[in-house]
Design a protein around this motif. Structure first.
Motif, PDB file in Angstrom:
ATOM      1  N   ALA A 141      54.737 137.839 139.836  1.00 48.00           N
ATOM      2  CA  ALA A 141      53.474 137.711 140.552  1.00 48.00           C
ATOM      3  C   ALA A 141      52.807 139.074 140.715  1.00 48.00           C
ATOM      4  O   ALA A 141      51.575 139.182 140.699  1.00 48.00           O
ATOM      5  CB  ALA A 141      53.699 137.065 141.919  1.00 48.00           C
ATOM      6  N   TYR A 142      53.630 140.110 140.871  1.00 48.00           N
ATOM      7  CA  TYR A 142      53.076 141.468 140.965  1.00 48.00           C
ATOM      8  C   TYR A 142      52.311 141.817 139.686  1.00 48.00           C
ATOM      9  O   TYR A 142      51.152 142.258 139.732  1.00 48.00           O
ATOM     10  CB  TYR A 142      54.203 142.468 141.199  1.00 48.00           C
ATOM     11  N   GLY A 143      52.947 141.601 138.520  1.00 47.10           N
ATOM     12  CA  GLY A 143      52.265 141.871 137.262  1.00 47.10           C
ATOM     13  C   GLY A 143      51.027 141.017 137.095  1.00 47.10           C
ATOM     14  O   GLY A 143      49.989 141.480 136.595  1.00 47.10           O
ATOM     15  N   ALA A 144      51.101 139.756 137.507  1.00 51.76           N
ATOM     16  CA  ALA A 144      49.946 138.867 137.407  1.00 51.76           C
ATOM     17  C   ALA A 144      48.800 139.360 138.283  1.00 51.76           C
ATOM     18  O   ALA A 144      47.627 139.302 137.890  1.00 51.76           O
ATOM     19  CB  ALA A 144      50.350 137.451 137.802  1.00 51.76           C
ATOM     20  N   SER A 145      49.124 139.867 139.474  1.00 50.01           N
ATOM     21  CA  SER A 145      48.073 140.368 140.362  1.00 50.01           C
ATOM     22  C   SER A 145      47.419 141.616 139.783  1.00 50.01           C
ATOM     23  O   SER A 145      46.195 141.801 139.891  1.00 50.01           O
ATOM     24  CB  SER A 145      48.630 140.651 141.757  1.00 50.01           C
ATOM     25  N   LYS A 146      48.214 142.468 139.158  1.00 55.76           N
ATOM     26  CA  LYS A 146      47.644 143.665 138.540  1.00 55.76           C
ATOM     27  C   LYS A 146      46.720 143.289 137.382  1.00 55.76           C
ATOM     28  O   LYS A 146      45.651 143.880 137.194  1.00 55.76           O
ATOM     29  CB  LYS A 146      48.775 144.579 138.059  1.00 55.76           C
ATOM     30  N   LEU A 147      47.132 142.318 136.590  1.00 53.57           N
ATOM     31  CA  LEU A 147      46.297 141.878 135.475  1.00 53.57           C
ATOM     32  C   LEU A 147      45.011 141.231 135.982  1.00 53.57           C
ATOM     33  O   LEU A 147      43.930 141.453 135.426  1.00 53.57           O
ATOM     34  CB  LEU A 147      47.086 140.909 134.596  1.00 53.57           C
ATOM     35  N   ALA A 148      45.106 140.441 137.053  1.00 53.28           N
ATOM     36  CA  ALA A 148      43.913 139.837 137.634  1.00 53.28           C
ATOM     37  C   ALA A 148      42.954 140.910 138.155  1.00 53.28           C
ATOM     38  O   ALA A 148      41.733 140.814 137.972  1.00 53.28           O
ATOM     39  CB  ALA A 148      44.311 138.884 138.761  1.00 53.28           C
ATOM     40  N   ASP A 149      43.507 141.939 138.797  1.00 49.54           N
ATOM     41  CA  ASP A 149      42.666 143.039 139.283  1.00 49.54           C
ATOM     42  C   ASP A 149      41.974 143.751 138.133  1.00 49.54           C
ATOM     43  O   ASP A 149      40.796 144.133 138.239  1.00 49.54           O
ATOM     44  CB  ASP A 149      43.509 144.032 140.080  1.00 49.54           C
ATOM     45  N   GLU A 150      42.699 143.955 137.043  1.00 50.40           N
ATOM     46  CA  GLU A 150      42.073 144.557 135.858  1.00 50.40           C
ATOM     47  C   GLU A 150      40.880 143.717 135.407  1.00 50.40           C
ATOM     48  O   GLU A 150      39.837 144.255 135.012  1.00 50.40           O
ATOM     49  CB  GLU A 150      43.083 144.688 134.725  1.00 50.40           C
ATOM     50  N   GLY A 151      41.031 142.398 135.455  1.00 52.83           N
ATOM     51  CA  GLY A 151      39.930 141.522 135.066  1.00 52.83           C
ATOM     52  C   GLY A 151      38.735 141.668 135.989  1.00 52.83           C
ATOM     53  O   GLY A 151      37.575 141.712 135.529  1.00 52.83           O
ATOM     54  N   LEU A 152      38.970 141.734 137.294  1.00 50.87           N
ATOM     55  CA  LEU A 152      37.875 141.928 138.238  1.00 50.87           C
ATOM     56  C   LEU A 152      37.142 143.244 137.983  1.00 50.87           C
ATOM     57  O   LEU A 152      35.908 143.307 137.995  1.00 50.87           O
ATOM     58  CB  LEU A 152      38.428 141.923 139.669  1.00 50.87           C
ATOM     59  N   LEU A 153      37.915 144.285 137.744  1.00 45.13           N
ATOM     60  CA  LEU A 153      37.323 145.596 137.498  1.00 45.13           C
ATOM     61  C   LEU A 153      36.557 145.628 136.185  1.00 45.13           C
ATOM     62  O   LEU A 153      35.468 146.209 136.095  1.00 45.13           O
ATOM     63  CB  LEU A 153      38.414 146.666 137.504  1.00 45.13           C
ATOM     64  N   SER A 154      37.112 145.007 135.160  1.00 45.50           N
ATOM     65  CA  SER A 154      36.436 144.967 133.865  1.00 45.50           C
ATOM     66  C   SER A 154      35.107 144.219 133.962  1.00 45.50           C
ATOM     67  O   SER A 154      34.083 144.659 133.417  1.00 45.50           O
ATOM     68  CB  SER A 154      37.345 144.303 132.825  1.00 45.50           C
ATOM     69  N   ALA A 155      35.121 143.085 134.657  1.00 50.15           N
ATOM     70  CA  ALA A 155      33.882 142.311 134.799  1.00 50.15           C
ATOM     71  C   ALA A 155      32.815 143.132 135.514  1.00 50.15           C
ATOM     72  O   ALA A 155      31.642 143.146 135.103  1.00 50.15           O
ATOM     73  CB  ALA A 155      34.171 141.021 135.569  1.00 50.15           C
ATOM     74  N   ARG A 156      33.207 143.822 136.573  1.00 50.71           N
ATOM     75  CA  ARG A 156      32.253 144.657 137.306  1.00 50.71           C
ATOM     76  C   ARG A 156      31.786 145.834 136.453  1.00 50.71           C
ATOM     77  O   ARG A 156      30.604 146.196 136.465  1.00 50.71           O
ATOM     78  CB  ARG A 156      32.908 145.163 138.590  1.00 50.71           C
ATOM     79  N   ALA A 157      32.701 146.430 135.681  1.00 45.57           N
ATOM     80  CA  ALA A 157      32.337 147.581 134.844  1.00 45.57           C
ATOM     81  C   ALA A 157      31.297 147.206 133.798  1.00 45.57           C
ATOM     82  O   ALA A 157      30.363 147.976 133.529  1.00 45.57           O
ATOM     83  CB  ALA A 157      33.587 148.145 134.175  1.00 45.57           C
ATOM     84  N   HIS A 158      31.466 146.042 133.205  1.00 42.32           N
ATOM     85  CA  HIS A 158      30.586 145.654 132.102  1.00 42.32           C
ATOM     86  C   HIS A 158      29.312 144.948 132.551  1.00 42.32           C
ATOM     87  O   HIS A 158      28.426 144.700 131.719  1.00 42.32           O
ATOM     88  CB  HIS A 158      31.355 144.768 131.120  1.00 42.32           C
ATOM     89  N   SER A 159      29.217 144.640 133.841  1.00 41.65           N
ATOM     90  CA  SER A 159      28.023 143.918 134.292  1.00 41.65           C
ATOM     91  C   SER A 159      27.270 144.603 135.425  1.00 41.65           C
ATOM     92  O   SER A 159      26.132 144.239 135.709  1.00 41.65           O
ATOM     93  CB  SER A 159      28.408 142.497 134.743  1.00 41.65           C
ATOM     94  N   HIS A 160      27.888 145.599 136.074  1.00 38.96           N
ATOM     95  CA  HIS A 160      27.251 146.209 137.241  1.00 38.96           C
ATOM     96  C   HIS A 160      27.332 147.732 137.229  1.00 38.96           C
ATOM     97  O   HIS A 160      27.393 148.364 138.282  1.00 38.96           O
ATOM     98  CB  HIS A 160      27.877 145.668 138.527  1.00 38.96           C
TER      99      HIS A 160
END
Length: 309
Positions: A141-160
């Motif tokens: 779950a720790y690794g999954a949470s880190k990967l999910a956070d990467e996704g949130l950051l990537s979405a914000r980086a590429h759109s905002h």
């Protein structure tokens, strides 16, 4: 980009890596504010010169009005235990922290963030593992949470219009480290110098990076990489087995204990038994670790022993 005179906010800045990072940023001339709920951090680790804000980032609005004067965020706060008995809650906590931080950054128009991810996002992957390896299949779950956070950051980086430096760490070691294999072995041998119990079969083999090298690598990338989403592995080109760590710790303590094993290829549920990250991308940016994995383990052992004297 120079960090001198910049205003940095460090979440998790009272923890192991975070407190070392705060020291480095202050030495480089930055103004630093630490945000930590102190559930795993120690306020005594926050160096003089940094401001400490005790706040729980899992609470919506915890940073409201707190980022007005911030230029750059280093996000290290997380629930870190890979073998937690509350995996869904851990996932929720970690992703909620990142959402809360991103919302506060957007409200204050802060556009730069360095995020400490983890090698655990790769799961059990071929070694050495490059940043573009796929599919990413974390086994905790720790690794999954880190990967999910990467996704949130990537979405914000590429759109905002957000700049993200995303660091996938190997195992970081050094002074102030607790709750990991080296301090665990030290504590066990202080209690019983004759016998050392090792989780798993002792053949787990991973890359260990000294915290000083970790910080050097992080700041090297922040100062030189300028894409919207900058993902870099941080590690060494070498690995160290758990048995070898036991040998190093015993040698530094001048002991010859009998080794006992709990069995199995994993030390705990969600443990990735073999890990070595490719650092070719980091090397191409002009950085190499000063210490091998074994050297990092030995130096960290000496530093932890000095702390416990």
């Amino acid at each position: 980009m120079s960090l001198s005179n910049r205003r940095a906010l460090v979440t998790g800045g009272a923890g192991f890596i975070g407190s070392h990072l705060v020291e480095r940023l202050l030495a480089d001339g930055a103004d630093v504010t630490v945000v930590d709920d102190l559930s795993g951090g120690d306020p005594d680790r926050v160096p003089a010169g940094a401001d400490l804000l005790e706040a729980d980032l899992t609470r919506t609005g915890a940073l409201e009005g707190r980022l007005a004067d911030v230029d750059l965020v280093f996000h290290l706060a997380a629930s870190k235990r890979v073998d937690t008995g509350r995996p869904h809650a851990q996932f929720d906590d970690n992703t909620r922290m990142t959402r809360t931080l991103l919302e506060a950054m957007a409200a204050a128009d802060v556009t730069e963030i360095a995020y400490t991810s983890s090698s655990t996002v790769y799961g059990e992957a071929p070694r050495p593992t490059p940043e573009d390896y796929a599919p990413l299949e974390p086994i905790s779950a720790y690794g999954a949470s880190k990967l999910a956070d990467e996704g949130l950051l990537s979405a914000r980086a590429h759109s905002h219009d957000l700049t993200v430096w995303n660091f996938r760490f190997a195992n970081v070691v050094g002074p102030r480290l607790r709750g990991a294999v080296i301090p665990d072995f030290v504590e066990k041998l202080r209690e019983d110098p004759e016998t050392l119990t090792i989780l798993g079969d002792g053949r787990q083999e991973k890359s260990y990076l000294h915290v000083e090298d970790c910080l050097d690598a992080m700041l090297h990338v922040v100062e030189r990489a300028d894409a919207a989403m900058n993902t870099y592995n941080l590690g060494t080109r070498t690995t160290t087995s758990v048995d070898r760590i036991a040998d190093i710790v015993a040698d530094e303590m001048a002991l010859e204990p009998d080794l006992e094993y709990t069995g199995g290829r994993r030390g705990w549920t969600g443990d990735v038994p073999k890990m070595r990250l490719s650092i070719e991308k980091l090397s191409a940016l002009g950085w190499e670790p000063a210490r091998s994995s074994d050297e990092a383990v030995r130096r960290a052992t000496r530093e932890i022993l000095d702390e416990l004297e």
